[in-house]
Design a protein around this motif. Structure first.
Motif, PDB file in Angstrom:
ATOM      1  N   UNK A   2      -4.830  -1.135  -8.236  1.00 45.02           N
ATOM      2  CA  UNK A   2      -4.870  -0.922  -6.712  1.00 45.02           C
ATOM      3  C   UNK A   2      -3.414  -2.411  -6.782  1.00 45.02           C
ATOM      4  N   UNK A   3      -2.614  -1.971  -5.841  1.00 46.61           N
ATOM      5  CA  UNK A   3      -1.073  -2.431  -5.700  1.00 46.61           C
ATOM      6  C   UNK A   3      -1.784  -3.610  -4.591  1.00 46.61           C
ATOM      7  N   UNK A   4      -1.033  -4.891  -4.477  1.00 44.66           N
ATOM      8  CA  UNK A   4      -1.550  -5.905  -3.424  1.00 44.66           C
ATOM      9  C   UNK A   4      -0.405  -5.844  -3.026  1.00 44.66           C
ATOM     10  N   UNK A  37      -5.879   6.136  -7.343  1.00 44.00           N
ATOM     11  CA  UNK A  37      -4.439   5.270  -7.423  1.00 44.00           C
ATOM     12  C   UNK A  37      -4.251   4.167  -5.855  1.00 44.00           C
ATOM     13  N   UNK A  38      -4.638   3.109  -5.506  1.00 41.04           N
ATOM     14  CA  UNK A  38      -4.539   2.253  -4.060  1.00 41.04           C
ATOM     15  C   UNK A  38      -3.345   0.987  -4.442  1.00 41.04           C
ATOM     16  N   UNK A  39      -3.512   1.354  -2.700  1.00 42.25           N
ATOM     17  CA  UNK A  39      -1.593   0.253  -2.824  1.00 42.25           C
ATOM     18  C   UNK A  39      -2.458  -0.373  -0.983  1.00 42.25           C
ATOM     19  N   UNK A  40      -1.954  -1.538  -0.406  1.00 42.27           N
ATOM     20  CA  UNK A  40      -2.003  -1.917   0.486  1.00 42.27           C
ATOM     21  C   UNK A  40      -0.303  -2.723   1.217  1.00 42.27           C
ATOM     22  N   UNK A  41      -0.163  -2.317   2.407  1.00 32.03           N
ATOM     23  CA  UNK A  41       1.271  -3.222   3.109  1.00 32.03           C
ATOM     24  C   UNK A  41       2.609  -3.016   2.426  1.00 32.03           C
ATOM     25  N   UNK A  42       2.697  -3.630   1.687  1.00 34.43           N
ATOM     26  CA  UNK A  42       3.931  -3.261   0.311  1.00 34.43           C
ATOM     27  C   UNK A  42       3.787  -3.138  -0.533  1.00 34.43           C
ATOM     28  N   UNK A  44      -5.474   9.257  -3.822  1.00 38.24           N
ATOM     29  CA  UNK A  44      -4.486   8.602  -3.110  1.00 38.24           C
ATOM     30  C   UNK A  44      -5.037   7.672  -2.429  1.00 38.24           C
ATOM     31  N   UNK A  45      -5.283   6.442  -1.638  1.00 40.94           N
ATOM     32  CA  UNK A  45      -5.650   5.577  -1.411  1.00 40.94           C
ATOM     33  C   UNK A  45      -5.225   4.009  -0.985  1.00 40.94           C
ATOM     34  N   UNK A  46      -4.332   4.426   0.684  1.00 38.70           N
ATOM     35  CA  UNK A  46      -3.140   3.340   0.701  1.00 38.70           C
ATOM     36  C   UNK A  46      -3.506   2.772   2.676  1.00 38.70           C
ATOM     37  N   UNK A  47      -3.260   1.412   2.582  1.00 42.71           N
ATOM     38  CA  UNK A  47      -3.335   0.618   3.811  1.00 42.71           C
ATOM     39  C   UNK A  47      -2.582   0.702   4.406  1.00 42.71           C
ATOM     40  N   UNK A  48      -2.347   0.220   5.572  1.00 43.75           N
ATOM     41  CA  UNK A  48      -0.967   0.041   6.458  1.00 43.75           C
ATOM     42  C   UNK A  48      -0.789  -1.384   6.327  1.00 43.75           C
TER      43      UNK A  48
END
Length: 270
Positions: free
Chosen positions: A124-126, A155-160, A229-233
């Motif tokens: 997870x990428x903050x 693979x997950x990441x949020x915002x930037x 692939x999981x992403x947040x805005x």
């Protein structure tokens, strides 16, 4: 004939006891499995002077820990990064943070080149401003992402945080985000400083590289699940994104207390 009737009577009496014993044994076994650690998740933060967004680390870490995952923290340079956004933590999260193991892990983050990818089920990428400067071209971050993904991980990441994903290429040469639906900080959510100082805006860059970008209104929760692939805005999406991650790593019926399914109304599954 009399002996046969007695045998049937004994069998009739013992059968319920056998069923109770079998049910109790299987239930106990399930309980043991539920208490087992579910595996390891890697959280990657920025080492850049512009920092990482602390709420986007605290909320996911807390949820993952409650779901019985082990969590490691890594960064490009290792050691202590620069946290921003501490004032945005709720009182409850702030108190939890101070008493948790997270502050120590943030002080002693693992240097990315030391990360052994096969140890993790997900990465997870903050977010924060930092990833726009030190994770976009980081070869080690790309290596870890590629290896975890090609090993069947998520693979997950949020915002930037998705800035770390845009240049990831798989072993076959294809770009990870090409033709995939994902989200990240929207153009309408970027302020004047970001527009003047970032090398690009994430929404524009994702589209230019063949990603299928979607977003919700400014500041609203929005999570996209496209396979693994999981992403947040945005910051508001960090918690629901993490719940989607947990849901994909662990059968939801094992964690009914989190009411994961009921909290994913803003999540789009592709």
């Amino acid at each position: 004939m009399k002996e046969l009737k007695q045998y049937k009577l004994i069998l009739k009496m013992l059968l319920p006891l056998w069923l109770v014993f079998t049910f109790a044994t299987s239930s106990n076994a399930k309980g043991i499995n539920d208490n087992e650690v579910k595996g390891k998740v890697l959280i990657i933060i920025s080492s850049d002077q512009h920092g990482f967004w602390l709420p986007e680390v605290v909320e996911p870490y807390k949820l993952l820990e409650q779901a019985e995952f082990e969590i490691d923290i890594a960064s490009p340079k290792g050691g202590k990064g620069i946290a921003s956004g501490s004032s945005r933590l709720s009182g409850k999260d702030s108190n939890w943070f101070k008493q948790s193991s997270l502050p120590e892990k943030l002080e002693q983050s693992i240097e990315l080149k030391q990360v052994i990818s096969r140890q993790y089920r997900a990465v997870y990428f903050a977010g924060g401003a930092g990833p726009m400067f030190d994770l976009v071209e980081n070869q080690e971050a790309q290596r870890v992402t590629r290896e975890i993904y090609e090993n069947g991980g998520i693979i997950s990441a949020d915002c930037h945080g998705p800035a770390a994903l845009i240049n990831v290429k798989l072993s076959d040469g294809s770009r990870l985000i090409s033709g995939r639906k994902l989200t990240a900080k929207a153009n309408i959510e970027e302020g004047r400083w970001a527009k003047n100082n970032y090398p690009f805006l994430l929404e524009d860059k994702i589209v230019s590289l063949g990603g299928i970008y979607t977003s919700a209104a400014k500041g609203k929760e929005h999570v996209i699940v496209d396979g693994r692939l999981i992403t947040g805005q945005n910051p508001a999406s960090a918690a629901p994104m993490t719940k989607a991650l947990i849901l994909h790593l662990t059968p939801k019926e094992k964690h009914p207390a989190y009411e994961i399914q009921n909290s994913l109304s803003k999540v789009t599954v592709i």
